[in-house]
Structures are given as structure tokens and as C-alpha cells.
Enzyme design. Sequence first.
Site, PDB file in Angstrom:
ATOM      1  N   CYS A 170      66.030  26.886  50.325  1.00 49.85           N
ATOM      2  CA  CYS A 170      67.006  26.040  51.018  1.00 49.85           C
ATOM      3  C   CYS A 170      67.391  26.727  52.339  1.00 49.85           C
ATOM      4  CB  CYS A 170      68.193  25.803  50.094  1.00 49.85           C
ATOM      5  SG  CYS A 170      69.558  24.843  50.746  1.00 49.85           S
ATOM      6  N   ASP A 227      62.297  14.979  49.428  1.00 48.50           N
ATOM      7  CA  ASP A 227      63.439  15.727  49.948  1.00 48.50           C
ATOM      8  C   ASP A 227      64.150  14.880  51.002  1.00 48.50           C
ATOM      9  OD1 ASP A 227      65.178  17.540  51.265  1.00 48.50           O
ATOM     10  OD2 ASP A 227      63.865  19.225  50.785  1.00 48.50           O
ATOM     11  N   HIS A 259      64.553  17.888  47.042  1.00 53.25           N
ATOM     12  CA  HIS A 259      65.035  19.188  47.495  1.00 53.25           C
ATOM     13  C   HIS A 259      65.470  20.006  46.276  1.00 53.25           C
ATOM     14  CE1 HIS A 259      66.501  21.874  50.611  1.00 53.25           C
ATOM     15  NE2 HIS A 259      67.591  22.083  49.883  1.00 53.25           N
TER      16      HIS A 259
END
Length: 290
Positions: A170, A227, A259
Site C-alpha cells: 500500500c 483495485d 487493493h
Amino acid sequence: MKPAVHPEDLGLMPKTEFSRREFVTASLATGFALAVLPDAQAEVISTPTDGLVAGEVQIPVLGGDMPAYRAMPQGTGPFPMVLVVQEIFGVHEHMRDVCRRLARAGYVAVAPELYARQGDVSKLSDINAIRAVVNQVPDAQVMDDLTKTVAWAAEHSAADAERLAITGFCWGGRITWLYSAHNPDVKAGVAWYGRLVGEPSVMTPKHPIDVVAQLHAPVLGLYGSADQGIPNDTVEKMRAALKAAGKPGEIILYPDAPHAFHADYRPSYRKEPAEDGWKRLLAWFKQHGV
């Protein structure tokens, strides 16, 4: 070791040094961050510490001591090293478990708490409050802290700094690309769903696509086609940029993966791409001498 490229040279900081700040976070929180308490249906992986040296350490950096989590095999080493760069939620239990998994694979894995000067996000439940802390963290500070983490591990944790890799998730996925362009000693990087493009700011003047030509190490990017925060077209732009620059990186785009598909404590977890990505990470490191 070769000297790291100065952040000025990559456009990661203005011509004046980032300021010295007092530390807000002196030690790591236990368990998971308040914002990411495990879902009842989550498949939380918990890697045991037997046969490992694992726990919190303190790393001297500009302005004080930065808390970090270190896991490594028992023994004298030297062991190859992996920098583990946190999610936006900080060095909580999932990041610590990633370190233990790497230690079981034979690495010294260190995850420094890179927001320690700006705030303790582990105690925040609101994502906007977390972003307010993270938005204060300059890339230049992060680059310097990671380099000091490598130096500390080489001296205190039997780490072989000549066999250095980095992985991040991330927020840390973006940092993985940037640090692979910053430090010429990095041999390999694996970026999990890190943002690739963006508008420049004082804290984040460059993004991964802007530093492709400066990459010292091959980076494997692991992304999900579902995502919502990283559009597929930006992944394709990064692929094209790598090819145009003649860099040996690779990007995998997992069909229908959202994600944070590696985050086993969250509903976003997808077992097949997470396990495949982990196998690819280990193979990528070995392929490139780490």
C-alpha cells in the site's frame, strides 16, 4: 556500500534538508492498529517465533530513536536483509508477521515505524485522521530513515547489507519503488499495490513513474485489477515506462483482486493471489542475489 543517491538528485526533497522533529511515537503498539482490527471471517496468519530472534528494536535516526520490528533467524549470519515498509496503518501485527515470514525464509527483516515523528496511527480509527498524519511524512525523511535502518541492521543484526532487498504494501509499495531508485545497494524490490502516479507535493514531489530511469534494482510489482485506488491504466503506464527505460522490472496484475489482497486480516484478502505473490517475492529475491 556505495553511497545512496541524495534525495535532491531524485527530486524527493527541496534544496534544504527536511527538518529535525521530535518523536511522537517511542514504541510500537501491540496487536493490530485500531483502524484494522481483524474481521471475524478473516484468515489471519500468525507465524511463530520459535527458531527466530524477533521483537521491537530502536534505530538511531535524525532527531532520536525510531521504533522498529526486527525478525531474523537464530545464529551468527550474515543473513541477507529485507526492508519491510508498512501499510498506511503503520507497523501493526500484520507487518510484524510479514517480518517473521521473511525471517523463516532466512532473512533479517526490519520494519521501521516511519511515521514516528508525525504521529501514532495505531490508535486512530478514522482513515481521514490517519491520512492527515501520513500526509505530513516527507519522502526525503523516509529515504534517510530506511538507509539508517540498513546501517543499523548491518552493525547489530548480522545483516549482510550487500544482499539488500525491499518490499512494501500500500503506502509502502510506493516507497519500495522510490527507495529502489534511491539506494544503489538495493538488489531487488517487490511492491505490493503501491500507487504509481500522482500530483507532486512538497512532501511527495516524485512518484514511481517519475523515477523509473533511476531504478538501481529490478522491482516486481504486484497489483490487483479490481483495485479502486490504483487504476489499471496507471499500471499499464508503469509497464510501458519500465520497457522504455530498459529496466528489468515486472508487473503482475491479478484478475479481480482488490487493493490489499495480501492483507489476511481484512475482507480484501484473496488467498490465491496472496500466496502466488509471496512465492513470486521469494523467487524474485533469490533470482537477483538476495
